[in-house]
Design a protein around this motif. Sequence first.
Motif, short mmCIF file in Angstrom:
data_model
loop_
_atom_site.label_atom_id
_atom_site.label_comp_id
_atom_site.label_asym_id
_atom_site.label_seq_id
_atom_site.Cartn_x
_atom_site.Cartn_y
_atom_site.Cartn_z
N UNK A 126 -60.02 75.70 -20.67
CA UNK A 126 -58.98 75.67 -20.31
C UNK A 126 -58.43 74.13 -20.56
N UNK A 127 -59.42 73.20 -20.89
CA UNK A 127 -58.99 71.80 -20.68
C UNK A 127 -58.25 71.60 -21.74
N UNK A 128 -57.07 70.65 -21.55
CA UNK A 128 -56.23 69.96 -22.54
C UNK A 128 -56.40 68.85 -22.78
N UNK A 129 -56.10 68.14 -24.15
CA UNK A 129 -56.47 66.71 -24.15
C UNK A 129 -55.26 66.09 -25.20
N UNK A 130 -55.06 64.66 -25.08
CA UNK A 130 -54.42 63.91 -25.90
C UNK A 130 -55.22 62.78 -26.14
N UNK A 131 -55.71 62.57 -27.36
CA UNK A 131 -56.63 61.33 -27.43
C UNK A 131 -55.77 60.43 -28.57
N UNK A 132 -56.19 59.14 -28.40
CA UNK A 132 -55.47 58.03 -29.03
C UNK A 132 -56.29 57.01 -29.12
N UNK A 133 -56.37 56.15 -30.32
CA UNK A 133 -56.72 54.99 -30.59
C UNK A 133 -56.13 53.89 -30.96
N UNK A 167 -65.20 44.63 -27.84
CA UNK A 167 -65.17 46.11 -27.67
C UNK A 167 -63.75 46.95 -28.34
N UNK A 168 -64.23 47.87 -28.90
CA UNK A 168 -62.86 48.73 -29.35
C UNK A 168 -62.29 49.63 -28.25
N UNK A 169 -61.17 49.93 -28.08
CA UNK A 169 -60.87 50.76 -27.01
C UNK A 169 -60.18 52.06 -27.41
N UNK A 170 -60.15 53.04 -26.56
CA UNK A 170 -59.70 54.38 -26.96
C UNK A 170 -59.35 55.09 -25.71
N UNK A 171 -58.68 56.25 -25.58
CA UNK A 171 -58.63 56.85 -24.35
C UNK A 171 -58.08 58.41 -24.56
N UNK A 172 -58.09 59.05 -23.56
CA UNK A 172 -57.94 60.58 -23.61
C UNK A 172 -57.29 61.06 -22.40
N UNK A 173 -55.85 61.49 -22.59
CA UNK A 173 -55.14 62.07 -21.21
C UNK A 173 -55.70 63.37 -21.45
N UNK A 174 -55.97 63.88 -20.01
CA UNK A 174 -56.20 65.37 -19.83
C UNK A 174 -55.52 65.88 -18.59
N UNK A 175 -55.77 67.08 -18.58
CA UNK A 175 -55.09 68.01 -17.41
C UNK A 175 -56.12 68.21 -16.26
N UNK A 176 -57.37 67.39 -16.74
CA UNK A 176 -58.28 67.63 -15.42
C UNK A 176 -58.32 66.67 -14.53
N UNK A 177 -58.51 66.92 -13.26
CA UNK A 177 -58.25 65.99 -12.10
C UNK A 177 -59.78 65.30 -11.80
N UNK A 178 -59.94 64.39 -12.55
CA UNK A 178 -61.16 63.51 -12.07
C UNK A 178 -61.02 62.44 -11.26
N UNK A 179 -62.00 62.05 -10.53
CA UNK A 179 -61.83 60.87 -9.32
C UNK A 179 -61.67 59.75 -10.36
N UNK A 180 -60.77 58.91 -10.12
CA UNK A 180 -60.64 57.51 -10.72
C UNK A 180 -61.69 56.58 -10.41
N UNK A 181 -62.04 55.66 -11.41
CA UNK A 181 -62.93 54.44 -11.02
C UNK A 181 -62.26 53.29 -10.67
N UNK A 182 -62.56 52.47 -10.07
CA UNK A 182 -62.14 51.14 -9.43
C UNK A 182 -61.93 50.03 -10.71
N UNK A 183 -60.63 49.44 -10.55
CA UNK A 183 -60.63 48.52 -11.43
C UNK A 183 -61.65 47.41 -11.16
N UNK A 184 -61.91 46.25 -12.29
CA UNK A 184 -62.77 45.36 -11.99
C UNK A 184 -62.03 44.09 -11.43
N UNK A 185 -62.50 43.16 -10.73
CA UNK A 185 -61.64 41.94 -10.57
C UNK A 185 -61.59 41.12 -11.68
N UNK A 186 -60.72 40.25 -11.91
CA UNK A 186 -60.30 39.27 -13.03
C UNK A 186 -61.16 38.17 -12.61
N UNK A 187 -61.92 37.86 -13.65
CA UNK A 187 -63.01 36.83 -13.67
C UNK A 187 -62.68 35.56 -14.33
N UNK A 188 -61.61 35.50 -15.02
CA UNK A 188 -61.06 34.22 -15.67
C UNK A 188 -60.95 33.37 -14.82
#
Length: 376
Positions: A126-133, A167-188
């Motif tokens: 029953x998973x749904x997606x919307x992928x984009x690049x 790096x190339x980036x892409x993403x996928x929106x979904x209706x599944x409730x995954x635990x989010x990861x933590x953003x990284x601290x800016x190192x600039x």
Amino acid sequence: MDYTALKKEIIEYSREIGIDKIGFASAAPFTELKNRLLRQQELNYQSGFEEKDINKRVDPALIFDRPRSIIAIALAYPSKMKDSVKGKKGERRGIFCRASWGEDYHVVLRDRLSKLEDFITSKVPEARFRSMVDTGELADRAVAERAGIGWNGKNCSIITPEFGSYVYLGEMITNLPFEPDQPLENQCGTCTKCLDACPTGALVQGGQLNAKRCIAFLTQTKDFMPVEFREKLGNRLYGCDTCQTVCPENKGIDFHLHEEMEPDGEAVKPLLQPLIHMSNKEFKQQFGRMSGSWRGKKPIQRNAMIALAHFKEEEALPVLIEALHKDIRPVMRGTAAWSIAKIGGEKAREALLQAKEKEVEPQVIQEIERGIAALK
């Protein structure tokens, strides 16, 4: 459903199919990003290639029914050529930026996202997606930053600890409730190398880009390139790598993990003169698989003329003079006139004077007259 266990399975599978980094983020609206985009719009800093509706760019719920999370992916691309070709007098070459080396990254990342969708569906029908690049509504960098892929650098690129910003980036929106990861601290930190090195001052401040001054944008336009930027172009045909190559986080970074991303030297550093009279068919044969071909041959040919002027390539005068007299496109004739004048000499002056007698397009006449004045 145990989504913690599924998340681990997805991460393991992503490595099997050649995804170099994966992260999970919430699908909540990107409130802070909206404020930045509105400010960019007010300042007229946008390129025009973006999704016009800012609300769609920042709210996944406007483009996907009941989103629960977003999966972000990154694939590392090479920064160096194994078999580079070199130009020389009479055989000058242009350059495509690193992000356009190899097969079009849209195709590569969509392949990985499609495989990821199939894998998740096999586990959760029953998973749904919307992928984009890149060309989707969401801002790839904002998603990647939230998902912990990397931090948003002062050069407006996502910088990963492992692969730098290559790096190339892409993403996928979904209706599944995954635990989010933590953003990284800016190192600039206090580093401003990218801001200092930007050829046109397009990096207004850390994390803010005036896209209309960015060479990467300018190389993709189809009209006359504004005069103030032409001598900044160098031999770039598509894109610009300066703010990446000077970044300390990219020092020594060069990954060759994907065969389809390996550059063909003749394609990414092509001879300039043959480009000027290249047919559509020839252009598609040589460059069609590269992302840098998406705007067609016109911008590349215009940029090639400017690059020949950069080299002061006297051997290119015949092909430029032919374009000045015979090309049916005003932008090409006008750019040829500018390049001819920059190369200079009596032949250049004679060609411009002859062209002035028959030219009817006001912008081309302006370029010719400017060139003649410069040669006096």
